[in-house]
Design an enzyme around this catalytic site. Structure first.
Site, PDB file in Angstrom:
ATOM      1  N   HIS A   1      87.460  23.245  70.474  1.00  0.00           N
ATOM      2  CA  HIS A   1      87.805  22.397  71.619  1.00  0.00           C
ATOM      3  C   HIS A   1      86.846  22.716  72.761  1.00  0.00           C
ATOM      4  CE1 HIS A   1      90.308  21.255  75.171  1.00  0.00           C
ATOM      5  NE2 HIS A   1      90.635  20.258  74.383  1.00  0.00           N
TER       6      HIS A   1
ATOM      7  N   ASP B   1      85.622  10.272  82.437  1.00  0.00           N
ATOM      8  CA  ASP B   1      86.107  11.273  81.485  1.00  0.00           C
ATOM      9  C   ASP B   1      87.442  10.757  80.972  1.00  0.00           C
ATOM     10  OD1 ASP B   1      87.307  13.473  80.207  1.00  0.00           O
ATOM     11  OD2 ASP B   1      86.249  14.898  81.477  1.00  0.00           O
TER      12      ASP B   1
ATOM     13  N   ALA C   1      90.263  10.195  77.398  1.00  0.00           N
ATOM     14  CA  ALA C   1      90.675  10.280  76.005  1.00  0.00           C
ATOM     15  C   ALA C   1      90.743   8.860  75.463  1.00  0.00           C
ATOM     16  CB  ALA C   1      92.033  10.958  75.892  1.00  0.00           C
TER      17      ALA C   1
ATOM     18  N   GLY D   1      85.192   8.355  88.793  1.00  0.00           N
ATOM     19  CA  GLY D   1      84.788   9.688  89.221  1.00  0.00           C
ATOM     20  C   GLY D   1      84.927   9.946  90.704  1.00  0.00           C
TER      21      GLY D   1
END
Length: 351
Positions: free
Chosen positions: A116, A174, A176, A310
Site C-alpha cells: 500500500h 486524488d 479512489a 486540490g
C-alpha cells in the site's frame, strides 16, 4: 488533538527507525504520510503507520528493502519494489519516471512487489516542482462491487493527477475509484457513526448504512457505477497486469493479512515534461486562464465558491503548516496505540 507537522514528522521517523528502517527511508515515508495529513486526507496519512509497522515487524515489509530497476528503456522502466515500504518504492519509481521524461518528453514507470503506498496524489504532485504533469495509480485487494455483481470484484484502485499552474495553485486530483475510500468507512466504524446509503452494498448487493459490515460482509460501490468500475479495470491493467504485480485476489490485505507475507501490490507512474510540448510559462498562463474562468462561473443557489481540484487540500496544508494539524480522534488513537506498542512518549511530540 493538534500537533505541528514538524513534530508529527519526527514521531514517524523515530517510530520507523526504532523498528529498523534506515533514516533516509524513514524520512521519505514520513514526508508522504505527514504531507497527506496536512492536506486533510487523514484516511491515508499517519493513521496507517501502525499497520505499516506491524508488517515491518512481521517481515512482510522489508526494513532494509531496496527498490531497483528490473528493466528499462529510454521512456519506460519496470521497478521491483523489493517489498520495501510502499512510500519508498513509489517515490523511487516516480523520480525515475520524471528523470526519463526530462529527455524523452513522457515516461512510464511500472512498479511490482510493492505494498500500500498511501495517497496517490502525493506521487503525482512530485511532478509539479519539475514543471511536469504527473499521474499515479495502484491496485488493491477487491473491496468494490461491479454493476450486476454480488460482493467485491475490483480494488479501490486509487488514481492521482497533478499539473502546475502559474499564479494559481497547482491542480491536484486524488481519488479512489469507489464512491468513497475504504478508510472513510473504517473511520466511521471506529467512531461509531453510520454512513450514507450509497457508500456500501451488503452481502445481497443491497445498500446499507452500517460501516461495521465492511469489508467482510459488504462491498464499496464503484464511483459513478460502470464508469468507476471501468477506470478501476484500466488501473489494474496498467499497475498490475502490465507490471507483473499480483492481480485482484492475489493481492494480500496490507492491514489484515499475515504480516509475514508480502502483499504484492502494483503501481504505475507517468510523467509528462511540459517543456517538450510547449513553453512552460505559456502552459502555466493557459492553466491560470482556465482556473479563473471556472472560478468565475455562475454559482448555484447557496454556493459561496467553486473549488478547483486540490484547492481545498492546498489551503488546508497552508493552514496546517502555520497552526498545526488538527488530528481526528481515530488518527490520534492510532498514533497513541503505536506509541504504546513501541514504548514511545507520544505526548513529548505534542509540546
Amino acid at each position: 488533538m493538534k500537533v505541528s507537522a514538524q513534530n508529527l514528522h519526527a514521531f514517524c521517523v523515530q517510530a520507523l527507525t526504532q523498528v529498523g528502517v534506515g533514516e533516509p527511508d524513514a524520512r521519505t515515508a514520513a514526508d508522504v504520510l505527514v504531507t497527506t495529513d496536512t492536506w486533510g486526507t487523514f484516511t491515508h496519512g499517519t493513521k496507517a503507520l501502525r499497520a505499516y509497522i506491524r508488517r515491518l515487524r512481521g517481515g512482510g515489509l522489508k526494513k532494509k528493502g531496496v527498490p531497483k530497476v528490473a528493466s528499462e528503456g529510454p521512456a519506460w522502466a519496470m521497478v521491483d519494489g523489493d517489498s520495501s515500504l510502499g512510500m519508498v518504492s513509489s517515490v523511487f519509481a516516480m523520480n525515475l519516471a520524471m528523470a526519463k521524461a526530462a529527455t524523452a518528453g513522457i515516461a512510464f514507470a511500472g512498479l511490482r512487489n510493492n505494498c500500500h503506498y498511501g495517497a496517490a496524489g502525493y506521487y503525482a504532485a512530485m511532478a509539479i516542482e519539475k514543471n511536469m504533469i504527473g499521474f499515479s495509480m495502484a491496485n488493491d485487494i477487491p473491496t468494490v462491487n461491479a454493476p450486476g455483481a454480488r460482493g467485491s470484484v475490483m480494488g479501490r484502485n486509487p488514481f492521482g493527477f497533478a499539473a502546475p499552474a502559474g499564479n494559481e495553485k497547482p491542480i491536484l486530483l486524488d481519488m479512489a475509484t469507489s464512491t468513497v475510500a475504504g478508510g472513510k468507512v473504517f473511520a466511521a466504524a471506529a467512531l461509531g457513526k453510520t454512513i450514507p446509503g450509497q457508500w456500501l452494498l451488503d452481502a445481497n448487493a443491497k445498500p446499507t448504512t452500517d460501516p461495521t459490515l465492511f469489508s467482510h460482509a459488504a462491498s464499496l460501490t464503484p464511483l459513478g457505477g460502470y464508469k468507476g468500475y471501468g477506470i478501476a479495470f484500466m488501473i489494474e491493467v496498467l499497475s498490475a497486469i502490465l507490471t507483473g504485480a499480483a492481480i485482484r485476489r492475489q493481492v494480500l490485505s496490507w492491514t489484515f493479512s499475515d504480516a509475514s507475507k508480502p502483499t504484492g501490490h502494483g503501481a504505475a507512474f507517468i510523467a509528462i515534461n511540459i517543456a517538450s510540448f510547449r513553453p512552460v510559462e505559456q502552459f502555466k498562463q493557459r492553466m491560470d486562464q482556465m482556473i479563473r474562468e471556472i472560478r468565475a462561473s455562475e454559482k448555484a443557489d447557496g454556493a459561496d465558491r467553486i473549488y478547483l481540484p486540490g484547492e481545498m487540500e492546498w489551503e488546508r496544508r497552508e493552514k496546517a503548516l502555520i497552526e498545526g494539524i488538527d488530528l481526528p480522534e481515530d488518527v490520534a488513537a492510532s498514533l497513541r496505540g503505536l506509541a504504546e506498542d513501541l514504548n514511545l512518549d507520544f505526548d513529548r511530540f505534542l509540546r
